[in-house]
Design a protein around this motif. Sequence first.
Motif, PDB file in Angstrom:
ATOM      1  N   ALA A   1      56.238 -14.213  48.242  1.00  0.00           N
ATOM      2  CA  ALA A   1      55.126 -13.347  49.550  1.00  0.00           C
ATOM      3  C   ALA A   1      54.011 -13.993  49.494  1.00  0.00           C
ATOM      4  O   ALA A   1      53.336 -12.987  49.072  1.00  0.00           O
ATOM      5  CB  ALA A   1      55.168 -11.678  47.942  1.00  0.00           C
ATOM      6  N   TYR A   2      54.296 -15.128  50.215  1.00  0.00           N
ATOM      7  CA  TYR A   2      53.270 -15.588  50.741  1.00  0.00           C
ATOM      8  C   TYR A   2      54.071 -15.578  52.391  1.00  0.00           C
ATOM      9  O   TYR A   2      54.862 -15.234  52.560  1.00  0.00           O
ATOM     10  CB  TYR A   2      53.545 -17.127  51.409  1.00  0.00           C
ATOM     11  N   ILE A   3      53.103 -15.662  53.497  1.00  0.00           N
ATOM     12  CA  ILE A   3      53.078 -15.326  54.468  1.00  0.00           C
ATOM     13  C   ILE A   3      53.459 -17.200  54.968  1.00  0.00           C
ATOM     14  O   ILE A   3      52.872 -17.890  54.933  1.00  0.00           O
ATOM     15  CB  ILE A   3      51.301 -14.931  55.269  1.00  0.00           C
TER      16      ILE A   3
ATOM     17  N   MET B   1      43.868 -12.577  53.523  1.00  0.00           N
ATOM     18  CA  MET B   1      44.722 -12.601  53.963  1.00  0.00           C
ATOM     19  C   MET B   1      45.699 -11.918  53.614  1.00  0.00           C
ATOM     20  O   MET B   1      44.852 -10.521  52.883  1.00  0.00           O
ATOM     21  CB  MET B   1      45.776 -13.678  52.545  1.00  0.00           C
TER      22      MET B   1
ATOM     23  N   ARG C   1      46.529 -10.638  42.395  1.00  0.00           N
ATOM     24  CA  ARG C   1      47.902  -9.826  42.184  1.00  0.00           C
ATOM     25  C   ARG C   1      48.762 -11.222  41.696  1.00  0.00           C
ATOM     26  O   ARG C   1      48.362 -11.599  41.290  1.00  0.00           O
ATOM     27  CB  ARG C   1      48.407 -11.014  43.844  1.00  0.00           C
TER      28      ARG C   1
ATOM     29  N   GLY D   1      49.165 -20.845  53.185  1.00  0.00           N
ATOM     30  CA  GLY D   1      49.272 -21.090  51.273  1.00  0.00           C
ATOM     31  C   GLY D   1      48.248 -20.310  50.680  1.00  0.00           C
ATOM     32  O   GLY D   1      48.231 -18.641  50.946  1.00  0.00           O
ATOM     33  N   ASP D   2      47.864 -20.339  49.429  1.00  0.00           N
ATOM     34  CA  ASP D   2      47.131 -19.927  48.885  1.00  0.00           C
ATOM     35  C   ASP D   2      45.850 -19.943  49.984  1.00  0.00           C
ATOM     36  O   ASP D   2      44.331 -20.855  49.137  1.00  0.00           O
ATOM     37  CB  ASP D   2      47.035 -19.981  47.589  1.00  0.00           C
ATOM     38  N   CYS D   3      44.931 -18.337  49.648  1.00  0.00           N
ATOM     39  CA  CYS D   3      43.716 -19.269  50.483  1.00  0.00           C
ATOM     40  C   CYS D   3      42.738 -19.049  49.204  1.00  0.00           C
ATOM     41  O   CYS D   3      42.383 -20.110  49.514  1.00  0.00           O
ATOM     42  CB  CYS D   3      43.031 -17.686  51.232  1.00  0.00           C
ATOM     43  N   GLY D   4      42.516 -18.203  48.066  1.00  0.00           N
ATOM     44  CA  GLY D   4      41.626 -18.550  47.592  1.00  0.00           C
ATOM     45  C   GLY D   4      41.734 -19.633  47.094  1.00  0.00           C
ATOM     46  O   GLY D   4      40.503 -20.421  46.609  1.00  0.00           O
TER      47      GLY D   4
ATOM     48  N   ALA E   1      48.779  -9.542  52.952  1.00  0.00           N
ATOM     49  CA  ALA E   1      50.675 -10.096  52.724  1.00  0.00           C
ATOM     50  C   ALA E   1      51.245  -9.149  52.804  1.00  0.00           C
ATOM     51  O   ALA E   1      51.843  -8.803  54.022  1.00  0.00           O
ATOM     52  CB  ALA E   1      50.743 -11.247  51.898  1.00  0.00           C
TER      53      ALA E   1
HETATM   54  N1  URA Z   1      47.988 -14.891  49.292  1.00  0.00           N
HETATM   55  C1  URA Z   1      47.125 -16.452  49.929  1.00  0.00           C
HETATM   56  O1  URA Z   1      46.017 -16.121  49.875  1.00  0.00           O
HETATM   57  N2  URA Z   1      48.671 -16.253  50.791  1.00  0.00           N
HETATM   58  C2  URA Z   1      49.406 -15.843  50.770  1.00  0.00           C
HETATM   59  O2  URA Z   1      50.578 -16.398  52.234  1.00  0.00           O
HETATM   60  C3  URA Z   1      49.675 -14.269  50.348  1.00  0.00           C
HETATM   61  C4  URA Z   1      48.790 -13.826  49.741  1.00  0.00           C
END
Ligand code: URA
Length: 218
Positions: free
Chosen positions: A199-201, A140, A111, A206-209, A142
Amino acid sequence: MKFDVKNYPNVKVLNHPLLKHKITLLRDVNTGTNEFRNLVKEISILEGYEALANLPTELVDVTTPVEKTKQPMVSGKKLCFVPILRAGLRMVDGLLELVPSAKVGHIGLYRDEVTHIPHEYYCKLPSNLKERDVYLLDPMLATGGSAIDAVSMLKKHGAKNITFICIIAAPEGVDAFCRSNPDVPLYIGALDRCLNDKAYICPGLGDCGDRIFGTFDH
Ligand code: URA
Ligand code: PRP
């Protein structure tokens, strides 16, 4: 209109207490990388167990220590797991514990941090996708942009029977995904409140990756 998941017939929000427990651990900012990875795998096994509940079986001959009998085994269905890189990679490890013989494809999307629009950078899929049951994996959902793009790539490659499994979803993503793909069943581990302005949930994780791979400073 207020979001109500009951209006989305192809969506199943899973409800098992063990799944909820593990997703809560996953959300915790104090959960470290190793534990986070292990949890994503365990959660994927629990979700996969539900998503694969309709696999056809056939009776086979088996000899027990007591007698010969006919008993069910999963019939030779052609399965394919497709993670969206990067975060979906850890989900494949869980799904392969359940079905080690499945083929695996990969779709690379990231993204854009400002526009939140997904960009494709990789696609490698098994042949004869149209004959396979394809399980798309991404923790995720989102805005829904990545999953929607991934499904169109799968469809362009001939996939007819697609199921999407995610761990945490935002209502905005569920709505966008289902409008775009009413034919694709969607399994969700937890349905969260909303997206924030990045655009985070929320509350999310947080950022899953970054949490799976430990890349916090990129
Ligand atoms: N991607 C993520 O890893 N976390 C989010 O909250 C949104 C997009
Ligand atoms: C994350 C996540 C999804 C996507 C979801 O990946 O794993 O693929 O964001 O967001 P969306 O529904 O708004 O499209 P990201 O793009 O951060 O890439 P990464 O896994 O390489 O970190």
